[in-house]
Write a protein that holds these residues in place. Structure first.
Motif, PDB file in Angstrom:
ATOM      1  N   LYS A 151     140.072  24.510  -7.568  1.00  0.00           N
ATOM      2  CA  LYS A 151     138.690  24.683  -7.993  1.00  0.00           C
ATOM      3  C   LYS A 151     137.752  24.374  -6.834  1.00  0.00           C
ATOM      4  O   LYS A 151     138.120  23.645  -5.907  1.00  0.00           O
ATOM      5  CB  LYS A 151     138.374  23.735  -9.169  1.00  0.00           C
ATOM      6  N   PHE A 171     140.619  18.757 -20.031  1.00  0.00           N
ATOM      7  CA  PHE A 171     140.854  17.591 -19.197  1.00  0.00           C
ATOM      8  C   PHE A 171     140.187  16.369 -19.827  1.00  0.00           C
ATOM      9  O   PHE A 171     139.345  16.500 -20.718  1.00  0.00           O
ATOM     10  CB  PHE A 171     140.387  17.809 -17.753  1.00  0.00           C
ATOM     11  N   ILE A 210     141.822  24.958 -21.286  1.00  0.00           N
ATOM     12  CA  ILE A 210     142.740  23.885 -20.906  1.00  0.00           C
ATOM     13  C   ILE A 210     141.890  22.638 -20.743  1.00  0.00           C
ATOM     14  O   ILE A 210     140.958  22.607 -19.940  1.00  0.00           O
ATOM     15  CB  ILE A 210     143.547  24.212 -19.639  1.00  0.00           C
ATOM     16  N   TYR A 232     139.075  28.420  -9.956  1.00  0.00           N
ATOM     17  CA  TYR A 232     137.950  28.100 -10.838  1.00  0.00           C
ATOM     18  C   TYR A 232     136.647  27.910 -10.076  1.00  0.00           C
ATOM     19  O   TYR A 232     136.624  27.314  -8.984  1.00  0.00           O
ATOM     20  CB  TYR A 232     138.189  26.766 -11.547  1.00  0.00           C
ATOM     21  N   ASP A 282     147.511  21.341 -11.611  1.00  0.00           N
ATOM     22  CA  ASP A 282     146.074  21.590 -11.472  1.00  0.00           C
ATOM     23  C   ASP A 282     145.487  20.711 -10.377  1.00  0.00           C
ATOM     24  O   ASP A 282     145.692  19.494 -10.361  1.00  0.00           O
ATOM     25  CB  ASP A 282     145.359  21.285 -12.792  1.00  0.00           C
ATOM     26  N   THR A 295     146.618  20.921 -22.217  1.00  0.00           N
ATOM     27  CA  THR A 295     145.799  19.787 -21.821  1.00  0.00           C
ATOM     28  C   THR A 295     146.388  19.183 -20.560  1.00  0.00           C
ATOM     29  O   THR A 295     147.607  19.169 -20.368  1.00  0.00           O
ATOM     30  CB  THR A 295     145.693  18.732 -22.937  1.00  0.00           C
ATOM     31  N   GLN A 326     138.019  25.399 -18.318  1.00  0.00           N
ATOM     32  CA  GLN A 326     138.526  24.030 -18.268  1.00  0.00           C
ATOM     33  C   GLN A 326     137.396  23.060 -18.613  1.00  0.00           C
ATOM     34  O   GLN A 326     136.589  22.711 -17.761  1.00  0.00           O
ATOM     35  CB  GLN A 326     139.120  23.716 -16.890  1.00  0.00           C
ATOM     36  N   SER A 346     134.805  26.113 -15.247  1.00  0.00           N
ATOM     37  CA  SER A 346     134.962  24.765 -15.764  1.00  0.00           C
ATOM     38  C   SER A 346     133.607  24.183 -16.115  1.00  0.00           C
ATOM     39  O   SER A 346     132.655  24.301 -15.340  1.00  0.00           O
ATOM     40  CB  SER A 346     135.663  23.874 -14.738  1.00  0.00           C
TER      41      SER A 346
END
Length: 348
Positions: free
Chosen positions: A112, A236, A234, A151, A76, A311, A208, A183
């Protein structure tokens, strides 16, 4: 019972040419993102920190190689990861050329756009010009034809959501992204983004958010919205930017080992709040009874929710990846443990 990965295997020195470990998928339970066909490992590697030009490239390369050799097939990134902005993508692009190009079809690579990237009116947020220009630049830096997930990094209150999601739709239809993601959107923003994406036929499949024992905001409606939409998450900052690790316990402080490194972004006020330290100590004790570190327990706790597919971990060394992967040795939390954790897992 599946054979577990070789988490305790010796760490090899960097070698050329790179050949991925033949048993890299042994024991890794890949999880489905919502109702989509996208599968992710439970632990992914994020290049937010430690992959800029201020860190040795050889160390970065060893971390990424080790991660992929042990089932972490999702990397990522974002346009402004570094420092400086863009350098994490550039360094990863060097790894693509040197090491990972033969394995591109096995990798899920995301980027992103949404935060500051360059000066001027088209250097941040969610406008069409910025998002699509940023994607082009990210692909160039990473030496890629496409990313697997692109993203919108944050919600833009000043740009119509139809424009932001429309840009994600263009990214997918152009072949420069396979899936779209968002996100840090709220529950209502997520529902609306999904409605627009569905009308366009865009595969908006993943969210996210930040999520940890000390940051439980997604439980106040977002997970319900994702379940309704058939989307996955997912997470962060599952270690609360380093606070949910054994090095911030009273014991570590007494040993003089709790001083944050220059790249950690632990909130100094929280890290030195006696009430927070008490909660960290209590959670560390629960982890120890399970034969885990606090960081390992923190990852397991985040992954307990079916909505959370994966994660993202950060790492400054191969050893950190090793330790985090050991969380997968015991993913079960019984009701008693969850009740104990809930006494101390409170948003700060």
């Amino acid at each position: 019972m599946p054979v577990m990965p070789r988490f305790d295997a010796p760490v090899p020195a960097t070698h050329d040419p790179y050949l991925a470990a033949p048993d890299r998928y042994v024991g890794t339970d890949y999880r489905r993102v919502g109702n989509s066909g996208l599968l992710l490992p439970p632990i992914a590697l994020g290049l937010w920190q430690n992959f800029g030009d201020d860190r040795p490239f050889a160390t970065q390369r060893d971390i990424v190689r080790y991660a992929f050799d042990h089932g972490i097939s999702h990397i990522d990134l974002a346009n402004n990861y570094g420092p400086p902005f863009g350098s994490a993508e550039e360094n990863f692009g060097r790894m693509m050329i040197k090491d990972l190009a033969p394995y591109r079809h096995e990798l899920i690579i995301s980027s992103k756009a949404g935060y500051d990237m360059w000066p001027g009116p088209y250097g941040q947020m969610g406008g069409r010009t910025y998002l699509l220009n940023s994607l082009d630049e990210s692909l160039r830096r990473m030496n890629l034809d496409y990313v697997d997930i692109f993203y919108s990094h944050r919600f833009d209150p000043d740009t119509p959501l139809e424009e932001t999601v429309g840009a994600l739709d263009t990214a997918v239809r152009s072949g420069k992204a396979r899936f779209a993601g968002i996100s840090s959107y709220s529950a209502d923003q997520t529902r609306e983004a999904k409605r627009i994406a569905d009308a366009l036929g865009t595969p908006l499949v993943i969210h996210q958010p930040s999520y940890s024992m000390f940051n439980r905001w997604i439980e106040d409606g977002l997970t319900d919205a994702l379940d309704e939409a058939g989307m996955g998450a997912i997470a962060f900052s599952s270690l609360a930017q380093g606070l949910l690790t054994d090095r911030f316990t009273s014991k570590a402080r007494g040993n003089g080992t709790a001083v944050p490194s220059r790249r950690q972004s632990v909130n100094d006020t929280a890290a030195n709040d006696p009430a927070v330290v008490e909660r960290v100590d209590a959670l560390a004790e629960i982890a120890a009874r399970r034969g885990q570190t606090l960081a390992q327990l923190a990852l397991v706790w985040v992954l307990r929710r079916p909505t959370v597919t994966s994660t993202i971990i950060g790492a400054s060394s191969v050893q950190q990846v090793q330790e985090n992967l050991k969380a997968l040795d015991n993913l079960e939390l019984d009701e008693g443990e969850l009740a104990q954790i809930d006494r101390y897992a409170v948003s700060r």
